[in-house]
Design a protein around this motif. Sequence first.
Motif, PDB file in Angstrom:
ATOM      1  N   ILE A 160      72.305  43.961   2.203  1.00  0.00           N
ATOM      2  CA  ILE A 160      73.363  45.013   1.540  1.00  0.00           C
ATOM      3  C   ILE A 160      72.735  46.166   1.386  1.00  0.00           C
ATOM      4  N   PRO A 161      73.120  47.435   2.108  1.00  0.00           N
ATOM      5  CA  PRO A 161      72.386  48.900   1.731  1.00  0.00           C
ATOM      6  C   PRO A 161      72.567  49.067   0.434  1.00  0.00           C
ATOM      7  N   GLY A 162      71.236  49.305  -0.080  1.00  0.00           N
ATOM      8  CA  GLY A 162      71.044  49.953  -1.670  1.00  0.00           C
ATOM      9  C   GLY A 162      70.931  48.933  -2.506  1.00  0.00           C
ATOM     10  N   MET A 163      71.026  47.617  -2.261  1.00  0.00           N
ATOM     11  CA  MET A 163      70.679  46.524  -3.266  1.00  0.00           C
ATOM     12  C   MET A 163      69.012  46.404  -3.488  1.00  0.00           C
ATOM     13  N   ALA A 164      68.234  46.886  -2.671  1.00  0.00           N
ATOM     14  CA  ALA A 164      66.872  46.490  -2.691  1.00  0.00           C
ATOM     15  C   ALA A 164      66.252  47.297  -3.619  1.00  0.00           C
ATOM     16  N   ARG A 165      66.429  47.123  -4.998  1.00  0.00           N
ATOM     17  CA  ARG A 165      65.869  47.907  -6.096  1.00  0.00           C
ATOM     18  C   ARG A 165      65.257  46.925  -7.046  1.00  0.00           C
ATOM     19  N   ALA A 166      64.418  47.699  -7.911  1.00  0.00           N
ATOM     20  CA  ALA A 166      63.880  46.904  -8.961  1.00  0.00           C
ATOM     21  C   ALA A 166      64.273  47.808 -10.303  1.00  0.00           C
ATOM     22  N   GLY A 167      64.595  47.158 -11.493  1.00  0.00           N
ATOM     23  CA  GLY A 167      64.800  48.014 -12.573  1.00  0.00           C
ATOM     24  C   GLY A 167      66.253  48.664 -12.477  1.00  0.00           C
ATOM     25  N   GLY A 168      66.997  48.142 -11.588  1.00  0.00           N
ATOM     26  CA  GLY A 168      68.349  48.713 -11.500  1.00  0.00           C
ATOM     27  C   GLY A 168      69.426  47.622 -12.169  1.00  0.00           C
ATOM     28  N   ILE A 169      70.578  48.329 -12.585  1.00  0.00           N
ATOM     29  CA  ILE A 169      71.416  47.562 -13.474  1.00  0.00           C
ATOM     30  C   ILE A 169      72.499  47.085 -12.510  1.00  0.00           C
ATOM     31  N   LEU A 170      72.767  45.892 -12.348  1.00  0.00           N
ATOM     32  CA  LEU A 170      73.998  45.452 -11.570  1.00  0.00           C
ATOM     33  C   LEU A 170      75.243  45.291 -12.635  1.00  0.00           C
ATOM     34  N   LEU A 171      76.277  45.535 -12.227  1.00  0.00           N
ATOM     35  CA  LEU A 171      77.559  45.727 -13.285  1.00  0.00           C
ATOM     36  C   LEU A 171      78.851  45.311 -12.397  1.00  0.00           C
ATOM     37  N   LEU A 172      79.682  44.482 -13.053  1.00  0.00           N
ATOM     38  CA  LEU A 172      81.076  44.287 -12.523  1.00  0.00           C
ATOM     39  C   LEU A 172      82.118  44.714 -13.061  1.00  0.00           C
ATOM     40  N   HIS A 173      83.028  45.591 -12.508  1.00  0.00           N
ATOM     41  CA  HIS A 173      83.927  46.149 -13.142  1.00  0.00           C
ATOM     42  C   HIS A 173      85.279  46.387 -12.262  1.00  0.00           C
ATOM     43  N   ARG A 174      86.351  45.817 -12.527  1.00  0.00           N
ATOM     44  CA  ARG A 174      87.634  46.013 -11.599  1.00  0.00           C
ATOM     45  C   ARG A 174      87.321  45.671 -10.058  1.00  0.00           C
ATOM     46  N   HIS A 175      86.728  44.450 -10.083  1.00  0.00           N
ATOM     47  CA  HIS A 175      86.493  43.788  -8.566  1.00  0.00           C
ATOM     48  C   HIS A 175      85.577  44.542  -7.857  1.00  0.00           C
ATOM     49  N   CYS A 176      84.636  45.339  -8.443  1.00  0.00           N
ATOM     50  CA  CYS A 176      83.871  46.175  -7.670  1.00  0.00           C
ATOM     51  C   CYS A 176      81.933  45.827  -8.458  1.00  0.00           C
ATOM     52  N   LEU A 177      81.203  45.529  -7.696  1.00  0.00           N
ATOM     53  CA  LEU A 177      79.890  45.714  -8.034  1.00  0.00           C
ATOM     54  C   LEU A 177      79.216  47.221  -8.043  1.00  0.00           C
ATOM     55  N   TYR A 178      78.485  47.576  -9.112  1.00  0.00           N
ATOM     56  CA  TYR A 178      77.842  48.544  -9.112  1.00  0.00           C
ATOM     57  C   TYR A 178      76.347  48.206  -9.232  1.00  0.00           C
ATOM     58  N   MET A 179      75.591  49.016  -8.371  1.00  0.00           N
ATOM     59  CA  MET A 179      73.907  49.031  -8.789  1.00  0.00           C
ATOM     60  C   MET A 179      73.620  50.395  -9.224  1.00  0.00           C
ATOM     61  N   VAL A 180      73.082  50.321 -10.303  1.00  0.00           N
ATOM     62  CA  VAL A 180      72.969  51.670 -11.098  1.00  0.00           C
ATOM     63  C   VAL A 180      71.516  51.969 -11.190  1.00  0.00           C
ATOM     64  N   CYS A 181      70.952  53.119 -10.072  1.00  0.00           N
ATOM     65  CA  CYS A 181      69.423  53.604 -10.188  1.00  0.00           C
ATOM     66  C   CYS A 181      68.641  52.549  -9.894  1.00  0.00           C
ATOM     67  N   GLY A 182      67.194  52.625 -10.457  1.00  0.00           N
ATOM     68  CA  GLY A 182      66.269  51.745 -10.221  1.00  0.00           C
ATOM     69  C   GLY A 182      65.435  52.203  -9.297  1.00  0.00           C
ATOM     70  N   GLU A 183      63.999  51.292  -9.028  1.00  0.00           N
ATOM     71  CA  GLU A 183      63.302  51.711  -8.104  1.00  0.00           C
ATOM     72  C   GLU A 183      63.555  51.328  -6.688  1.00  0.00           C
ATOM     73  N   ILE A 184      63.075  52.138  -5.749  1.00  0.00           N
ATOM     74  CA  ILE A 184      63.129  51.647  -4.292  1.00  0.00           C
ATOM     75  C   ILE A 184      61.883  51.368  -4.083  1.00  0.00           C
ATOM     76  N   LYS A 185      60.661  51.531  -4.394  1.00  0.00           N
ATOM     77  CA  LYS A 185      59.235  51.199  -4.604  1.00  0.00           C
ATOM     78  C   LYS A 185      58.839  51.366  -5.749  1.00  0.00           C
ATOM     79  N   PRO A 186      57.513  50.644  -6.050  1.00  0.00           N
ATOM     80  CA  PRO A 186      56.999  50.921  -7.369  1.00  0.00           C
ATOM     81  C   PRO A 186      56.638  52.493  -7.572  1.00  0.00           C
ATOM     82  N   GLY A 187      57.176  52.995  -8.779  1.00  0.00           N
ATOM     83  CA  GLY A 187      56.753  54.114  -9.298  1.00  0.00           C
ATOM     84  C   GLY A 187      57.792  55.371  -8.607  1.00  0.00           C
ATOM     85  N   ILE A 188      58.814  54.838  -7.508  1.00  0.00           N
ATOM     86  CA  ILE A 188      59.824  55.698  -7.186  1.00  0.00           C
ATOM     87  C   ILE A 188      61.131  55.501  -7.302  1.00  0.00           C
TER      88      ILE A 188
END
Length: 370
Positions: free
Chosen positions: A322-350
Amino acid sequence: MKKRCLIWGILVFQYVVSLAQSVPSSSTQLPDYPITQGVSAPFAGFIKDWLIVGGGCNFPLKPAAEGGEKVYYDQCYALNVQSECPQWIPLPSLPCPVAYGCAIETPEGLVCIGGANADSCLTRVFRIQAADSPQKFAIQPLPSLPETIDNAAATLLNGCIYLTGGNQQHRQNALYKLDLNTDQTWQKLAAYPGPQRVQPILVHDAHKLYLIGGYQAASDTSESILSHDILCYLPETGRWEYESDIPLEENGEKRCMAGGSGTQTSTHLILGGGVNYSIFKKALDGKAGKDYLTHEPSWYRFNDDLLCFDFTHKKWTQHPNIPGMARAGGILLLHRHCLYMVCGEIKPGIRTPQITVYPLKKERDFQNNP
């Protein structure tokens, strides 16, 4: 701007016509988070249709690979996801710069708990809540934690916040509870068994808690321990039990879900993001090599799938790539039948400022009461 509004309209249309299927659809993005380089480990959650994001940390001046200094933020922003053209608006600043805390959606607002900054670990607890006038929010203090806790996990069950895992002040495994209706202090409950679980995930099925993954750092005498199992806590009995192992990677490797995030519906728990077990363990044990921070994001093999667990049938399903899911320190939320991945790292430090949205295609498989 017109193009972004058109994309949002197409997204809503695709969701409506795709309810007959059962896996997340292709992703899209909301406007980028206002902190340009993005943040990791912020507070994030919904107040009605407003996505609230505050705090977090990044390396704005020099990359971590070059010895850059981590900066913590007190800025807070909100975005109405139901607007035709969503735009971020600034909210009152948080009481202090903070990252690595827990945020819990409640009927009265978004409760933000603990965390850390450049100066210290924190005990502070507060609630971001909607004020009387539109687009106005206020911050209300709540009972502080009895000890500093960061990198923990929390969930709301039957009007009570449960918090556990993370770096507790005396290297404990305590479970804490705050009844939002009656309590003026946090109640200490039974500790979970086994090693520490830093950066775990905590969700529930309306009856019991599920404590998922996490890690214990290496010490002078032992290597790190990455937990690849799930424990359950039953509030009625006050006991912890082993539930199951986290499903393996496609290649048969273990998962620890450290740096990952999770949510639940009335029928499923949903897990996303997090680090790769073997690569992360080598880094924790000092065996990753001097060039560890210099690789391209794909080298770190952050989890790019969604894991879903059916509470009733005790069955796991995996939705890969799933594009955009590969994050660490992101926040996964569920609202009105949609998942939201909020910010986070795409690699350590970035970090990334992207807020990625995944409409769910089958309403009855992922019931939600926003």
